[in-house]
Design a protein around this motif. Structure first.
Motif, PDB file in Angstrom:
ATOM      1  N   THR A 188     -17.059  17.271  15.922  1.00 14.52           N
ATOM      2  CA  THR A 188     -16.460  18.038  17.296  1.00 14.52           C
ATOM      3  C   THR A 188     -16.468  16.438  18.262  1.00 14.52           C
ATOM      4  N   PRO A 189     -16.567  15.485  18.345  1.00 20.94           N
ATOM      5  CA  PRO A 189     -16.155  13.833  18.682  1.00 20.94           C
ATOM      6  C   PRO A 189     -14.672  13.985  17.618  1.00 20.94           C
ATOM      7  N   ILE A 190     -14.698  14.312  16.466  1.00 17.19           N
ATOM      8  CA  ILE A 190     -12.067  14.220  16.673  1.00 17.19           C
ATOM      9  C   ILE A 190     -11.933  15.194  17.327  1.00 17.19           C
ATOM     10  N   SER A 191     -12.498  16.666  17.793  1.00 19.74           N
ATOM     11  CA  SER A 191     -11.773  17.075  18.684  1.00 19.74           C
ATOM     12  C   SER A 191     -11.778  16.689  19.651  1.00 19.74           C
ATOM     13  N   SER A 192     -12.395  16.203  20.344  1.00 22.06           N
ATOM     14  CA  SER A 192     -12.402  15.504  21.714  1.00 22.06           C
ATOM     15  C   SER A 192     -11.417  14.358  21.126  1.00 22.06           C
ATOM     16  N   LEU A 193     -11.260  13.556  20.332  1.00 24.27           N
ATOM     17  CA  LEU A 193     -10.116  12.063  20.373  1.00 24.27           C
ATOM     18  C   LEU A 193      -8.802  12.860  20.475  1.00 24.27           C
ATOM     19  N   LEU A 194      -9.102  13.891  19.795  1.00 18.72           N
ATOM     20  CA  LEU A 194      -7.651  14.483  19.922  1.00 18.72           C
ATOM     21  C   LEU A 194      -6.735  15.201  21.207  1.00 18.72           C
ATOM     22  N   TRP A 196      -8.250  13.799  24.008  1.00 21.12           N
ATOM     23  CA  TRP A 196      -7.978  13.226  24.651  1.00 21.12           C
ATOM     24  C   TRP A 196      -6.353  12.357  24.467  1.00 21.12           C
ATOM     25  N   ILE A 197      -5.867  12.247  23.696  1.00 20.35           N
ATOM     26  CA  ILE A 197      -4.033  11.509  22.967  1.00 20.35           C
ATOM     27  C   ILE A 197      -3.560  12.682  23.170  1.00 20.35           C
ATOM     28  N   GLU A 204       1.514   9.016  30.029  1.00 19.02           N
ATOM     29  CA  GLU A 204       3.015   7.293  29.493  1.00 19.02           C
ATOM     30  C   GLU A 204       2.631   6.453  28.779  1.00 19.02           C
ATOM     31  N   THR A 205       1.484   6.847  28.522  1.00 18.84           N
ATOM     32  CA  THR A 205       0.551   5.629  27.640  1.00 18.84           C
ATOM     33  C   THR A 205       1.932   5.036  26.766  1.00 18.84           C
ATOM     34  N   ASP A 206       1.311   3.827  26.612  1.00 17.03           N
ATOM     35  CA  ASP A 206       2.237   2.359  25.373  1.00 17.03           C
ATOM     36  C   ASP A 206       2.611   3.975  24.069  1.00 17.03           C
ATOM     37  N   PRO A 207       3.445   4.277  23.423  1.00 16.45           N
ATOM     38  CA  PRO A 207       3.211   4.687  22.459  1.00 16.45           C
ATOM     39  C   PRO A 207       2.573   4.217  20.875  1.00 16.45           C
ATOM     40  N   ALA A 208       3.406   2.372  21.083  1.00 15.38           N
ATOM     41  CA  ALA A 208       2.670   2.300  19.485  1.00 15.38           C
ATOM     42  C   ALA A 208       0.983   2.700  19.820  1.00 15.38           C
ATOM     43  N   THR A 209       0.491   2.404  20.803  1.00 18.75           N
ATOM     44  CA  THR A 209      -0.793   2.375  20.678  1.00 18.75           C
ATOM     45  C   THR A 209      -1.406   3.806  20.647  1.00 18.75           C
ATOM     46  N   MET A 213      -4.624   5.171  17.331  1.00 16.41           N
ATOM     47  CA  MET A 213      -4.722   6.165  17.390  1.00 16.41           C
ATOM     48  C   MET A 213      -5.107   7.198  16.902  1.00 16.41           C
ATOM     49  N   GLU A 214      -3.581   8.103  16.825  1.00 14.34           N
ATOM     50  CA  GLU A 214      -3.843   9.600  16.418  1.00 14.34           C
ATOM     51  C   GLU A 214      -3.838   8.892  14.410  1.00 14.34           C
ATOM     52  N   LYS A 215      -3.410   7.513  14.073  1.00 16.09           N
ATOM     53  CA  LYS A 215      -3.683   7.440  12.504  1.00 16.09           C
ATOM     54  C   LYS A 215      -5.041   7.527  12.773  1.00 16.09           C
ATOM     55  N   ASP A 216      -5.790   6.090  13.120  1.00 11.41           N
ATOM     56  CA  ASP A 216      -7.430   6.404  12.687  1.00 11.41           C
ATOM     57  C   ASP A 216      -8.088   7.982  13.194  1.00 11.41           C
ATOM     58  N   VAL A 217      -7.527   9.233  14.309  1.00 17.37           N
ATOM     59  CA  VAL A 217      -8.295  10.282  14.552  1.00 17.37           C
ATOM     60  C   VAL A 217      -7.905  11.374  12.989  1.00 17.37           C
TER      61      VAL A 217
END
Length: 383
Positions: A188-194, A196-197, A204-209, A213-217
């Motif tokens: 559930t929290p992983i789906s939520s994080l995806l 939010w990404i 238009e958030t910083d692409p590097a950031t 985040m995508e790597k960690d998720v």
């Protein structure tokens, strides 16, 4: 987990103690029965000898029928009667050979003498010796304690094996349930994080950031996938083991103290094995994190892949505090941990992954207190 381990050991000791008490009680009872029966047979032979003595006298008013009945009553105890005057041996309840009968009985009489003191019949002009052996029933009873010990030993081994298997199955069900529940809770929290990404991409958030985040998720998704595979038969694929190990090291280098130096030694030719890459990576990470903890975050970890013919080995060597030799096998037990925090499941699950899923081996290859430890993983090579 430690409480479960202690209770299991207590139950094991109680089971062994109970079995020993049963064995000792059985031996005492059997010994008492043998002693009583042996004494009773001695009394019978003494009565038989006395009847023989009476038959040899010239006393009037003998009850001949009674004496004959006494002499005929012995149908189980082997007896040899030696007449010293005539130097002649006679027997009862002994199967005689077709030739050299007297030599045979003389030898048997010597054997009987070693087991039981002979009974002497002495009257005027009459000197005889009664030698006797244990009856067939008594001999069986004498063997009974040993047979009983064998049966009890087999029973103890069987019962202990059944107990151990039952406990292991219970542990397996516990770890499987815990793993699958963890995977379910993470979903559930992983789906939520995806989600939010994706939302942050629209802002238009910083692409590097976002990339970090995508790597960690994605990493969390892989961990969830690992937990969900526990208890199920994973799909094994032919992989270059060195590449799998290298990828695990690259991931760990970014998340572990810079004071830890990683070294990788691989053979000239690539080695392949049928593996579940997510699960094998998990084992390598577990061993690496344990090594880092053992070194206090400072030291060297060396990974060495070697060709051993039909199989390959992965050695993970650290420069940590070492493991006592008495703990080489114990550390793989569920619940065993030297940390103030943690469930002590890492090495237990690693052992299950390597041995149950990959049909390989994992063990402590060597360890020296204050110098370091080397763990070894052995896997069958792919053709």
């Amino acid at each position: 987990m430690k409480l479960f381990e202690n209770n299991r050991n207590l139950f094991k000791y109680l089971f062994i103690a109970t079995a020993i008490i049963i064995v000792l009680a059985s031996l005492v009872i059997s010994h008492h029965l043998v002693k009583s029966l042996s004494k009773e047979e001695r009394n019978k032979i003494e009565i038989w000898a006395e009847a023989t003595k009476e038959m040899a006298t010239d006393t009037v008013n003998l009850n001949m029928n009674l004496l004959l009945q006494i002499l005929k009553s012995n149908t189980t105890i082997p007896v040899i009667l030696f007449d010293k005057k005539t130097d002649y041996y006679s027997s009862n309840n002994i199967e005689l050979p077709e030739s050299n009968e007297q030599e045979f009985l003389k030898k048997r009489a010597e054997d009987f003498k070693k087991k039981h003191k002979p009974i002497i019949i002495e009257i005027e002009d009459f000197d005889q010796y009664v030698y006797y052996d244990d009856s067939y029933t008594l001999k069986q009873l004498q063997l009974y304690p040993y047979i009983q010990l064998g049966v009890l030993f087999i029973f103890m081994i069987t019962a202990f094996f059944a107990l151990f298997t039952t406990m292991k199955m219970e542990q397996d069900r516990l770890w499987v349930g815990l793993s699958k529940e963890t995977a379910h809770q993470l979903g559930t929290p992983i789906s939520s994080l995806l989600a939010w990404i994706e939302y942050l991409k629209l802002k238009e958030t910083d692409p590097a950031t976002l990339l970090d985040m995508e790597k960690d998720v994605n990493r969390l998704q892989m961990i969830t996938d690992r937990f969900s595979k526990i208890g199920s038969t994973p799909t094994l694929e032919k992989k270059n083991v060195a590449e799998t190990l290298q990828q695990a090291i690259i991931y760990l280098e970014k998340r572990i103290s810079k004071k830890v130096i990683f070294k990788l030694q691989t053979p000239d030719n690539p080695l392949y094995a049928d593996i579940s890459e997510p699960l094998l990576s998990w084992v390598l990470e577990n061993l690496t994190k344990n090594a880092v903890d053992a070194m206090g975050g400072v030291g060297n970890i060396t990974y060495t892949i070697s060709d051993k013919g039909n199989f390959l080995s992965i050695d993970i060597q650290d420069t940590g505090k070492g493991i006592p030799k008495s703990k080489f096998k114990t550390i793989f037990n569920p619940g065993y941990t030297t940390k103030s925090r943690g469930w002590g499941l890492g090495l237990s699950l690693s052992k299950r992954i390597i041995e149950s899923y990959h049909k390989g081996k994992i063990f402590v290859k060597s360890s020296e207190i204050g110098v370091g430890t080397t763990f070894c993983i052995e896997l069958k090579k792919s053709n």
